[in-house]
Design a protein around this motif. Structure first.
Motif, PDB file in Angstrom:
ATOM      1  N   GLU A 144       0.859  -1.172   0.000  1.00 45.09           N
ATOM      2  CA  GLU A 144       0.000   0.000   0.000  1.00 45.09           C
ATOM      3  C   GLU A 144       0.900   1.227   0.000  1.00 45.09           C
ATOM      4  N   ILE A 145       0.630   2.175  -0.882  1.00 41.65           N
ATOM      5  CA  ILE A 145       1.414   3.397  -0.883  1.00 41.65           C
ATOM      6  C   ILE A 145       0.863   4.261   0.231  1.00 41.65           C
ATOM      7  N   SER A 146       1.542   4.257   1.340  1.00 43.86           N
ATOM      8  CA  SER A 146       1.031   4.966   2.512  1.00 43.86           C
ATOM      9  C   SER A 146       2.195   5.410   3.360  1.00 43.86           C
ATOM     10  N   ALA A 147       2.125   6.625   3.838  1.00 47.87           N
ATOM     11  CA  ALA A 147       3.162   7.106   4.752  1.00 47.87           C
ATOM     12  C   ALA A 147       2.824   6.744   6.190  1.00 47.87           C
ATOM     13  N   ASP A 148       1.688   6.092   6.424  1.00 47.47           N
ATOM     14  CA  ASP A 148       1.217   5.843   7.777  1.00 47.47           C
ATOM     15  C   ASP A 148       1.347   4.400   8.238  1.00 47.47           C
ATOM     16  N   ASP A 149       1.650   3.473   7.350  1.00 43.36           N
ATOM     17  CA  ASP A 149       1.660   2.060   7.711  1.00 43.36           C
ATOM     18  C   ASP A 149       3.024   1.457   7.385  1.00 43.36           C
ATOM     19  N   PRO A 150       3.996   1.526   8.314  1.00 41.89           N
ATOM     20  CA  PRO A 150       5.351   1.077   8.005  1.00 41.89           C
ATOM     21  C   PRO A 150       5.463  -0.407   7.712  1.00 41.89           C
ATOM     22  N   PRO A 157      13.471   4.824   0.622  1.00 38.64           N
ATOM     23  CA  PRO A 157      13.405   6.036   1.446  1.00 38.64           C
ATOM     24  C   PRO A 157      13.030   7.288   0.659  1.00 38.64           C
ATOM     25  N   THR A 158      13.422   7.352  -0.600  1.00 38.67           N
ATOM     26  CA  THR A 158      13.063   8.517  -1.417  1.00 38.67           C
ATOM     27  C   THR A 158      11.549   8.618  -1.559  1.00 38.67           C
ATOM     28  N   VAL A 159      10.911   7.478  -1.848  1.00 43.54           N
ATOM     29  CA  VAL A 159       9.460   7.445  -2.003  1.00 43.54           C
ATOM     30  C   VAL A 159       8.772   7.736  -0.670  1.00 43.54           C
ATOM     31  N   LEU A 160       9.210   7.070   0.388  1.00 39.70           N
ATOM     32  CA  LEU A 160       8.558   7.254   1.677  1.00 39.70           C
ATOM     33  C   LEU A 160       8.705   8.683   2.190  1.00 39.70           C
ATOM     34  N   ASN A 161       9.879   9.282   2.005  1.00 40.17           N
ATOM     35  CA  ASN A 161      10.065  10.668   2.443  1.00 40.17           C
ATOM     36  C   ASN A 161       9.165  11.612   1.664  1.00 40.17           C
ATOM     37  N   ALA A 162       9.046  11.381   0.348  1.00 40.12           N
ATOM     38  CA  ALA A 162       8.181  12.240  -0.465  1.00 40.12           C
ATOM     39  C   ALA A 162       6.728  12.123  -0.018  1.00 40.12           C
ATOM     40  N   LEU A 163       6.287  10.886   0.271  1.00 42.22           N
ATOM     41  CA  LEU A 163       4.910  10.681   0.715  1.00 42.22           C
ATOM     42  C   LEU A 163       4.665  11.289   2.094  1.00 42.22           C
ATOM     43  N   GLN A 164       5.639  11.132   2.987  1.00 45.48           N
ATOM     44  CA  GLN A 164       5.489  11.709   4.319  1.00 45.48           C
ATOM     45  C   GLN A 164       5.452  13.225   4.259  1.00 45.48           C
ATOM     46  N   ASP A 165       6.328  13.810   3.423  1.00 47.24           N
ATOM     47  CA  ASP A 165       6.326  15.274   3.285  1.00 47.24           C
ATOM     48  C   ASP A 165       4.981  15.765   2.771  1.00 47.24           C
ATOM     49  N   ALA A 166       4.420  15.056   1.773  1.00 48.36           N
ATOM     50  CA  ALA A 166       3.131  15.465   1.216  1.00 48.36           C
ATOM     51  C   ALA A 166       2.020  15.308   2.248  1.00 48.36           C
ATOM     52  N   ALA A 167       2.077  14.216   3.038  1.00 45.85           N
ATOM     53  CA  ALA A 167       1.031  13.967   4.031  1.00 45.85           C
ATOM     54  C   ALA A 167       1.042  15.020   5.141  1.00 45.85           C
ATOM     55  N   ILE A 181       8.377  12.917  -7.701  1.00 50.01           N
ATOM     56  CA  ILE A 181       9.485  12.136  -7.138  1.00 50.01           C
ATOM     57  C   ILE A 181       9.195  10.640  -7.248  1.00 50.01           C
ATOM     58  N   VAL A 182       7.948  10.261  -6.932  1.00 48.56           N
ATOM     59  CA  VAL A 182       7.603   8.834  -6.868  1.00 48.56           C
ATOM     60  C   VAL A 182       7.583   8.182  -8.242  1.00 48.56           C
ATOM     61  N   TRP A 183       6.990   8.830  -9.250  1.00 49.73           N
ATOM     62  CA  TRP A 183       6.884   8.205 -10.571  1.00 49.73           C
ATOM     63  C   TRP A 183       8.239   7.773 -11.139  1.00 49.73           C
ATOM     64  N   PRO A 184       9.273   8.641 -11.140  1.00 50.26           N
ATOM     65  CA  PRO A 184      10.560   8.178 -11.666  1.00 50.26           C
ATOM     66  C   PRO A 184      11.162   7.017 -10.874  1.00 50.26           C
ATOM     67  N   GLU A 185      10.939   7.008  -9.558  1.00 44.40           N
ATOM     68  CA  GLU A 185      11.443   5.898  -8.753  1.00 44.40           C
ATOM     69  C   GLU A 185      10.763   4.589  -9.141  1.00 44.40           C
ATOM     70  N   PHE A 186       9.460   4.652  -9.358  1.00 40.97           N
ATOM     71  CA  PHE A 186       8.737   3.460  -9.789  1.00 40.97           C
ATOM     72  C   PHE A 186       9.238   2.984 -11.147  1.00 40.97           C
ATOM     73  N   GLN A 187       9.472   3.918 -12.047  1.00 38.34           N
ATOM     74  CA  GLN A 187       9.953   3.526 -13.374  1.00 38.34           C
ATOM     75  C   GLN A 187      11.350   2.931 -13.298  1.00 38.34           C
ATOM     76  N   ARG A 188      12.186   3.448 -12.430  1.00 36.84           N
ATOM     77  CA  ARG A 188      13.567   2.969 -12.313  1.00 36.84           C
ATOM     78  C   ARG A 188      13.618   1.585 -11.685  1.00 36.84           C
TER      79      ARG A 188
END
Length: 199
Positions: A144-150, A157-167, A181-188
């Motif tokens: 689940e893409i969620s900053a709340d459920d570790p 960490p790049t994805v999680l930090n971006a999600l936490q910052d947005a939340a 930030i997240v889309w390029p990480e997913f593609q990579r």
């Protein structure tokens, strides 16, 4: 490689997705004007090349690839009712040398095995940024893409930090910046394969 082997356009038809719905390889856009990156194409030849380049070969001529004596085979879990999708995925992956078995499991058994990490791969739902989609994943991948459920996060960490910052932000543009930030990480990394939107 396995994402390239999947004919997601045909999968849309198998699960009755209306024509014109885009194939995605990252979180769905939630607002007008947001454009996701282009998805990986259906390209079995490239999938075979990547697998070969990674050392997978059909040593015994049975149609299943091996590497270091280990077959490219796995069990694909799905909730009951997903037979058309799972069989299509099984057939697509067989064409590039992967053997996929599909167990018959109840919803409770699937959820229990996911929770315990006792599975090879599975099909589940994800609700990133407003629109739900089905996806194919393996142990340790994002559930689940969620900053709340570790316990159910993609360990990037790049994805999680971006999600936490947005939340944590009250800025209406924070969501868009997180996606950038997240889309390029997913593609990579291609941590999972987006299969289809949920209808």
């Amino acid at each position: 490689a396995l994402t390239l082997a999947l004919d997601r356009a045909s999968l849309f038809g198998a699960v009755n997705i209306p024509e014109g719905i885009p194939i995605l390889d990252g979180p769905n856009p939630a607002r007008p004007g947001e454009t996701p990156p282009p998805p990986l194409p259906f390209d079995p030849d490239s999938a075979r090349f990547l697998l070969s380049d990674a050392g997978w070969a059909d040593e015994d001529g049975d149609g299943v690839l091996e590497r270091d004596g280990v077959e490219l085979s796995f069990e694909l879990m799905a909730f009951a009712g997903g037979n058309d999708a799972t069989v299509l995925i099984q057939n697509n992956l067989a064409r590039v040398g992967a053997r996929v078995s599909i167990p018959t499991l109840t919803r409770g058994a699937v959820l229990g095995r996911i929770k315990e990490g006792e599975f090879d791969a599975g099909i589940n739902r994800i609700r990133p940024w407003s629109l739900p989609v089905g996806f194919l994943f393996g142990p340790g991948d994002i559930l689940e893409i969620s900053a709340d459920d570790p316990e159910a996060q993609y360990p990037n960490p790049t994805v999680l930090n971006a999600l936490q910052d947005a939340a944590r932000s009250f800025d209406p543009g924070a969501d868009r910046r997180a996606k950038e930030i997240v889309w390029p990480e997913f593609q990579r990394e291609v941590p999972l394969t987006y299969l289809h939107p949920e209808v």
